[in-house]
Design an enzyme around this catalytic site. Structure first.
Site, PDB file in Angstrom:
ATOM      1  CG  ASP A 131     -40.872  -5.240 -40.742  1.00  0.00           C
ATOM      2  OD1 ASP A 131     -41.064  -4.367 -41.598  1.00  0.00           O
ATOM      3  OD2 ASP A 131     -39.901  -6.007 -40.757  1.00  0.00           O
ATOM      4  CD  GLU A 185     -41.538  -1.607 -38.806  1.00  0.00           C
ATOM      5  OE1 GLU A 185     -41.306  -1.513 -40.024  1.00  0.00           O
ATOM      6  OE2 GLU A 185     -40.726  -2.109 -37.996  1.00  0.00           O
TER       7      GLU A 185
END
Length: 232
Positions: free
Chosen positions: A53, A125
């Site tokens: 992320d 992610e």
């Protein structure tokens, strides 16, 4: 866990071959699967998602900074948010077929988890996080730019994630700045807690599309999508 042939296919899709197979398998493991099979928390992909992320944000931000030479910080932030939002990452994951490689619990599998935006975006992610740990930051940067390149360009142009109503309005106003677009309710059915709305979009008084939805906003979006699909 996945067969070797599955991982070979994934490697081809992402353009990266893992040295540590355990990392890629962890990146693909949803918490529902880990819980169902009594695996430790470290065996699901949430920790890898945490790494990915932050790095996706950084790489996309740096690329936008590079290609949007005179943009203010606020504009850069909005463009980055468009590129790294759940819908955008899930769209990329869906396009590359990431869902078929995921390890899901039976409940998530039965409820269509392989196509859920939140699960796909998180897995994307996590995969980036796994690549960073396996091959370093440069490998992660290369994969991010490869997979998100088109979306970064569209984000820089302000053309990413526009809803159907916005797209319809912009298309029509390109030809006629005075065009009149109206959304009209034509039907409403169902109990208060579960209503269905039907709305038509009119362009200069003529019906151009119709849509239904569980809210007026969704019905309007469906009507605009219908109009666009007809080549309005």
């Amino acid at each position: 866990m996945a067969q070797a042939v599955d991982l070979e296919k994934l490697y081809g899709l992402i353009g990266y071959r893992f040295k540590n197979e355990k990392l890629v398998k962890t990146a693909l493991t949803h918490s529902s699967y880990a819980s169902e099979h009594k695996l430790g928390y470290e065996r699901n992909n949430e920790r890898l998602e945490f790494i990915g992320d932050a790095y996706v944000d950084a790489v996309v931000g740096a690329k936008l900074f590079e290609i949007m030479g005179s943009a203010h910080e606020g504009v850069l932030s909005r463009c980055r948010a468009d590129v790294v939002c759940e819908d955008s990452l899930a769209g990329t994951a869906s396009e590359m077929g990431l869902g078929e490689f995921l390890y899901l619990g039976k409940g998530e599998e039965a409820s269509g988890g392989r196509n859920k935006a939140s699960i796909l975006a998180d897995a994307f992610e996590a995969l980036v996080g796994a690549i960073i740990l396996d091959g370093g930051y440069e490998a992660g940067r290369r994969i991010i730019l490869s997979l998100l390149g088109d979306r970064i360009v569209l984000g820089a142009q302000g053309k990413l994630n526009k809803d159907f109503k916005t797209r319809l309005q912009e298309k029509l106003q390109e030809a006629d700045h005075n065009v009149r677009i109206e959304y009209c309710m034509v039907a409403e059915s169902g109990p208060d807690h579960n209503k269905t709305f039907t709305i038509e979009v009119e362009i200069n008084g003529k019906t151009a599309g119709r849509g239904t939805g569980q809210s007026k906003a969704k019905a309007e979006q469906a009507a605009a999508e219908d109009a666009l699909s007809k080549g309005v």
